[in-house]
Design an enzyme around this catalytic site. Structure first.
Site: not given
Ligand code: PGA
Length: 252
Positions: A172, A94, A166, A212, A9-11, A233-234, A96
């Site tokens: 993150g 998600h 999640e 993470s 997930n590149w956000k 994500g990251g 967010e």
């Molecule tokens: P993260 O994000 O791996 O940076 O913790 C995961 C996500 O929000 O899908």
């Protein structure tokens, strides 16, 4: 047998040019795994990524969509537009989106139904806040989020859905849930699927852990019986890290 799925997930990262470079770099890395690989760039980079992917065994997804087919919804993207851009998957709900943009369980359910109507596979996210975990409300919260998302789906559609657990406090933050915590909630999600849909659906649905995830912790997560993959994500923004997660078998 559930095919493992490793999703990036590149956000809100990567222009089209940067996205094309990252995917090209990823494709140069040997992805020797039995897992399906999915990347979810921002909308504006979908075309650039699709072009680099060609026939590569990497699937394309989006990070959100509207449930309507078309219409006066300024700034929104429809399921048909995602299909047209080459998407097979779409991340929905998600945390967010829920926390920063007011998405509700009801909206996520409508989007999940709309995704299936367009043959897109939704990756439906759920997860508790740290305060909810501390208050002992994790199970009730996950139960209600998952129930709301899948109860209106046919069993045939529900069986194809992907659910991502999640914990919000692990996204993150560098704090990963312990493998036991992750497994416990992923098992609960499967129980809820069996109750709301049926046992066959529960056994078919792929459940991902997210928060993470890194090359160093993926193998232990994948060894859990109810964890079928990861939403990353990251670490999905660096080809070597993402490849290290995709090739989780080598870390074991
Ligand atoms: P993260 O994000 O791996 O940076 O913790 C995961 C996500 O929000 O899908």
């Amino acid at each position: 047998m559930r095919t493992p799925l490793i999703a990036g997930n590149w956000k809100m990262h990567m222009t089209g040019t940067a996205a094309a470079e990252l995917v090209a770099e990823l494709l140069e890395t040997e992805l020797n795994t039995g897992a399906q690989v999915l990347i979810c760039p921002p909308f504006t980079a979908l075309a650039a990524v699709e072009e680099v992917l060609e026939d590569a065994p990497v699937h394309l997804g989006a990070q959100n969509m509207h449930w309507e087919e078309q219409g006066a919804y300024t700034g929104e993207i429809s399921p048909a537009m995602l299909v047209d851009a080459g998407c097979e998957y779409v991340i929905l709900g998600h945390s967010e989106r829920r926390q920063l943009f007011g998405e509700t369980d009801e909206g996520v359910a409508r989007k999940a139904a709309a995704a299936f109507a367009h043959r897109l596979i939704p990756v439906i996210c759920c997860g508790e806040t740290e305060a909810q975990r501390d208050a002992g409300e994790t199970a009730a919260h996950i139960r209600s989020q998952v129930t709301a998302a899948v109860r209106g789906l046919s069993a045939a559609d529900a069986a194809q859905a992907v659910i991502a657990y999640e914990p919000i406090w692990a996204i993150g933050t560098g704090k990963t849930a312990t493998t036991e915590q992750a497994q416990e909630v992923c098992r609960l999600i499967r129980e809820v699927l069996a109750e709301v849909q049926n046992e066959e659906v529960a056994q078919a649905v792929r459940i991902l852990y997210g928060g993470s995830v890194k090359p160093a912790n993926i193998a232990a997560l994948m060894a859990q019986p109810d964890i079928d993959g990861a939403l990353v994500g990251g670490a999905s923004l660096t080809a070597t890290d993402f490849a290290g997660i995709v090739n989780y078998g080598e870390e074991a």
